[in-house]
Write an enzyme that holds these catalytic residues in place. Structure first.
Site, PDB file in Angstrom:
ATOM      1  N   ILE B 492      -7.102  23.250   0.337  1.00  0.00           N
ATOM      2  CA  ILE B 492      -8.204  22.536  -0.331  1.00  0.00           C
ATOM      3  C   ILE B 492      -8.932  23.458  -1.306  1.00  0.00           C
ATOM      4  CG2 ILE B 492      -8.442  20.914   1.553  1.00  0.00           C
ATOM      5  CD1 ILE B 492     -10.935  22.458   2.454  1.00  0.00           C
ATOM      6  N   LYS B 717     -11.338  33.550  12.866  1.00  0.00           N
ATOM      7  CA  LYS B 717     -12.052  32.274  12.990  1.00  0.00           C
ATOM      8  C   LYS B 717     -12.286  31.718  11.584  1.00  0.00           C
ATOM      9  CE  LYS B 717     -15.069  34.346  15.780  1.00  0.00           C
ATOM     10  NZ  LYS B 717     -16.094  34.676  16.808  1.00  0.00           N
ATOM     11  N   GLY B 720     -14.922  28.406   6.120  1.00  0.00           N
ATOM     12  CA  GLY B 720     -15.257  27.421   5.084  1.00  0.00           C
ATOM     13  C   GLY B 720     -16.720  27.032   5.078  1.00  0.00           C
ATOM     14  N   GLU B 721     -17.256  26.746   6.254  1.00  0.00           N
ATOM     15  CA  GLU B 721     -18.613  26.203   6.323  1.00  0.00           C
ATOM     16  C   GLU B 721     -19.726  27.238   6.531  1.00  0.00           C
ATOM     17  OE1 GLU B 721     -16.406  23.647   8.474  1.00  0.00           O
ATOM     18  OE2 GLU B 721     -17.464  21.821   7.914  1.00  0.00           O
TER      19      GLU B 721
END
Lengths: 178, 761
Positions: B492, B717, B720-721
């Site tokens: 993405i 881990k 993205g956020e």
């Protein structure tokens, strides 16, 4: 925008061809160094011509309103928003798109620099960003960082790759002047 | 195949814990040894698909052109709420070039998110789908839309969150407009508030944020009589396939979904859209490929948003510690059926002993929410971290010191499980050093002019990002020694192809340029949604196992080809190495001809006894012009604790992007709706203000970069956020430090700054 910044949608009005239409008309222009002809209605944009009949889908459609810069191409070396530039206004002119930048498989220095500096994320704004910087480097061999930022103020990047876009542009400028 | 087992796995997705099944076989790989030397992992590698991106050759859904392709356009409701009584499409159908018209009175049923059909009987927001046209070209389709005659019966509407929760608002559903969406109680908050030294109360608001992915939502569908192939700009090819199955009732084996490149999603492209179902219905009906791509205007009406929120926080301290918190939130979900819960950070970030939180979903006649990068957590962290600063100031404790007292715990307060790894205090130390926290002064400092004030603030981030099963990968050697890695994930924009290739190359012992990555296709093995910061932590460990499996098999075959015992062989930098001899892989693979080695890997479940989270902190320095109300963010330091960094270059890009998108939320992005008409007044990129290059401050990116060995075999881990979560709070706290006034409404526009300043004058 500073006074010396590059004008957008920059087909000067005294340069406009005579009134044509309303039915489809023939136009001929140069696209990426090669002659191109098309038969289309005069309200068609340059972007529609490029992405449609000419099949050059590297130039992206985002806002279709001259707000975002994703569709930036060069017309006679100047960056224009192709979504709000009429195709007929480019009669006889020299249009360059992202597809025309690399020559004989060699990437343009700006393209190289984008890869080296990770100057993209999703990549959708990338063709427009690259074309805006190419245009700047043609007019200004040794741009300042401020010049570089102003060259891409009209190119939105929703992923927020701006930091690396400016870095890539400056790096390409240094490479070009070496 | 022997040894297959099914085990339960508990995974976090966007703040909620889900239990799932995982099929496992053999054994998982141990994490890399401490101090292991890497060839690829942890190295800044350029994107392996960079050339496609910079040359315009990357194919996005918008660029898919098929022979005979038709263009579909959608007629959308011009009213915020109305009953569709009748539709006459005869004139549209008669227009030359029109090939088909679909609406609720002629369309086959197509289930979509709990509704039976994609065209509603009662349209519920401006932009709701009423009909669709397929035509030879876009212009004809648009003209045909204007010829469709619709008889609407107008109904009373409400679009505003705070209007919708009042008794006077029209009731949109049988149960009213306000629905419970979760609550949590811990300890005895009521008593703790009574016993407190100080109590601070505040009402916070966040505005609706529009995703504005540069590539709008869209799909191209092709039906060949047997297989439905759909190209879609999506974060989850398998999710789109499932949505198409539910809508069209085709077997999964007859649906293929492809997403080669996609121009941003930020959470909004999580599954099938009505546009994809429309394209597929037309493609089946007309036996022609059909494209249905949203315009920018449609994108901003009907493709999701981050809910506006109204949040009330009451927080108390005693003896220099936070003793109680009460957090209640209402979210404008539009017509959405879920809530991005803003109380998530309050529930999990600190070791608050006494807590009550409540979250409500509010239904309105506005476009539905969809996940937007850290849904709920961006909104909730803005309120929570602002409130903590207010409390710190009230009790006279440095805000960072107050947080440290509650951030040290190694136990997840919600599940009482131990964290697999938590280095939040280290994030605080790094960030404080980089921003110069010791120079922070109560009341701020003078800025670059007498009317300009400078201040420093910070905010904390918690998020999931542990990933989990199911996720699969295969790795196979071609006869020339090159390698193909397949996974059903999609890129993405984060650089998924590149990091997966790095993991594969590392495990195989081959050079990165020998590996070709095929993703974004349901013909590959299943991969999860690229959301919730879970791609790397889910797919990466599966890739490692697949590469290991391929390597072991290939060495077994090489032993036969080279006539050397298997135990003496290893794979290293593209060669099969035995005592004293180095044979290029290609030499062995050539001899194997088309006998193909295929390695398989699957993601193992997460450890049952541990909580896997990501942590971080942002520090911001701002200058505020007290005459114009402008906030100039000068510097943001972003520190994240996300386990192992596989590619520092792409990781830094994601953090910079998160910070910049967060600054949009914090300072300029706000959907404006005219309440009486129900219309979005800025459904474009002209009046909806996303950050430009000139809005970018100096951004310092730091990682703790410690592998989380107990999380998964890669120790990585998600990222993205995390970087969009704490920025707005850091800015709000810096503004409060600079000016002495508290901005409780995001975005903190000049108008709101001036309004707040007037309060104290």
């Amino acid at each position: 925008m500073g006074a010396d910044s590059i004008p957008r949608c920059s087909i000067p009005s005294n340069d406009m061809p005579p009134f044509r239409g309303p039915d489809a008309v023939d136009i001929s222009l140069t696209v990426n160094g090669q002659g191109a002809t098309a038969h289309l209605r005069p309200q068609r944009s340059l972007l529609e011509l490029l992405r449609g009949p000419l099949g050059l889908t590297g130039t992206k459609l985002v806002c279709n309103a001259g707000n975002c810069g994703a569709c930036t191409v060069l017309v006679d070396d100047r960056p224009v928003y192709s979504c709000i530039t009429l195709a007929v206004a480019c009669e006889g002119k020299r249009v360059e798109t992202i597809e025309g930048l690399s020559k004989d498989g060699e990437l343009h220095p700006v393209q190289e620099a984008f890869i080296d500096h990770d100057a993209y994320q999703c990549g959708f704004c990338t063709p427009g960003q690259v074309m805006s910087i190419v245009a700047l480097l043609r007019t200004k061999g040794k741009p300042t960082e401020d010049d570089m930022r102003r060259a891409v103020t009209g190119n939105l990047c929703r992923c927020g790759a701006y930091v690396n876009i400016v870095k890539a542009g400056m790096s390409a400028a240094r490479r070009a002047t070496k | 195949m022997a040894g297959l087992r099914v085990v339960k796995s508990r995974d976090e997705f966007e703040g909620e814990i889900f239990e799932s099944l995982a099929i496992i076989q053999g054994s998982d790989l141990p994490p890399h040894a401490a101090g292991a030397e890497f060839e690829e992992i942890g190295k800044a590698r350029k994107r392996i698909d960079g050339v496609q991106r910079v040359t315009g050759r990357a194919t996005y859904t918008q660029d898919v052109v098929l022979p005979g392709m038709l263009h579909a356009r959608v007629l959308r409701s011009p009213y915020p709420r109305a009953r569709v009584r009748a539709i006459d499409s005869k004139k549209a159908e008669a227009l030359p070039g029109v090939r088909g018209v679909l609406h609720r009175f002629n369309s086959p049923k197509a289930a979509f998110r709990g509704e039976e059909t994609i065209f509603r009987d009662e349209v519920r927001f401006i932009g709701d789908e009423v009909a669709a046209v397929a035509a030879d070209d876009v212009e004809t389709a648009v003209r045909a839309l204007g010829l469709i005659e619709v008889e609407y019966e107008l109904l009373p509407h409400v679009t505003d969150l705070e209007e919708a929760i009042t008794d006077e608002a029209p009731r949109l559903e049988d149960g009213g407009n306000v629905f419970d969406a979760g609550s949590l109680k811990r300890g005895e908050a009521r008593q703790a508030f009574k016993d407190a030294d100080a109590v601070v109360e505040g009402t916070y608001r966040t505005s609706t944020q529009l995703h504005n992915s540069l590539e709008s939502h869209g799909a191209v569908a092709q039906w060949d009589g047997q297989i439905l192939t759909v190209w879609e700009s999506t974060q989850h090819v398998f999710g789109v396939r499932e949505g198409l199955r539910a809508a069209l009732l085709l077997p999964l084996s007859q649906i293929r979904v492809i997403c080669d490149y996609m121009g941003g999603g930020f959470g909004s492209k999580g599954g099938v859209g009505k546009y994809s179902i429309i394209a597929a219905l037309f493609a089946k009906q007309l036996s022609r490929p059909v494209r249905c791509v949203l315009t920018r205007h449609e994108e901003n009406l009907a493709a999701g948003n981050r809910s506006a929120t109204l949040q009330k926080i009451k927080i108390a301290a005693k003896d220099g510690r936070i003793t109680a918190i009460d957090h209640t939130s209402w979210s404008n979900a539009g017509q959405g059926r879920w809530v991005a819960n803003p109380t998530g950070p309050t529930n999990t970030l600190y070791d608050f002993a006494n807590l009550t939180t409540k979250s409500y979903r509010v239904v309105t006649n506005a476009g539905s929410l969809s996940a937007f990068r850290a849904p709920g957590y961006v909104e909730g962290t803005f309120a929570l971290e602002s409130a903590i600063d207010e409390l710190a100031e009230r009790v006279g404790v440095d805000p960072l010191t107050l947080r440290r007292r509650h951030a040290a715990s190694q136990t997840d307060p919600r599940t009482t499980k131990t964290y697999s790894l938590k280095r939040l205090l280290e994030c605080y130390s790094i960030g404080a050093r980089e921003i110069g926290w010791s120079k922070r002064r109560a009341g701020g400092t003078r800025g670059s002019a007498p009317h300009r004030r400078r201040g420093i603030g910070m905010g904390t981030q918690i998020w999931g990002g542990g990933g989990g099963p199911p996720a699969y990968a295969t790795v196979h050697f071609n006869s020339d020694g090159t390698v193909i890695l397949r996974a059903g994930t999609q890129d993405i924009g984060t650089g998924t192809r590149t990091v997966l290739a790095q993991i594969c190359a590392e495990e195989l012992g081959v050079d990165l340029d020998r590996i070709s990555v095929r993703i974004g296709d349901t013909e590959g093995p299943y991969g999860p949604i690229s959301a919730g910061s879970l791609t790397l932590a889910s797919v990466g460990p599966a890739v490692r196992l697949a590469a290991r499996d391929a390597r072991e098999q290939f060495l077994g075959a090489a032993a036969g080809v080279l006539e050397v015992p298997r135990t003496e062989l290893r794979m290293e930098r593209g060669h099969i190495v035995s005592k004293g001899a180095r044979t290029p892989i290609s030499e062995v693979s050539k001899k194997l001809e088309n006998n193909t080695v295929i390695g398989k890997g699957s993601r193992w479940p997460n450890p049952e006894s541990l909580a896997i989270k990501t942590f971080g902190a942002h520090f911001a320095q701002v200058e505020v012009d007290t005459l114009t109300g402008e906030i100039f963010v000068e510097k943001v330091v972003a520190v994240h604790d996300i386990g192992r960094i596989v590619n520092p270059m792409t990781a830094a890009s994601q953090v910079q992007g998160g910070v910049i998108q967060a600054l949009g939320f914090a300072l300029s992005e706000e959907r404006v709706v005219d309440r009486s008409l129900g219309r979005v007044m800025n459904a474009d990129l002209e009046w909806y203000k996303i950050p430009t290059v000139l809005d970018v401050p100096e951004i310092v990116v730091r990682f703790t970069d410690r592998p989380d060995r107990r999380a998964n075999n890669l120790g990585a881990k998600g990222l993205g956020e995390p970087p969009i979560i704490p920025t707005a709070a850091a800015v709000a706290n810096a503004v409060a430090n600079a000016t002495g006034v508290r901005l409780r409404h995001a975005p903190m526009t000049p108008a709101r700054v001036l309004e707040a300043l007037a309060v104290i004058q």
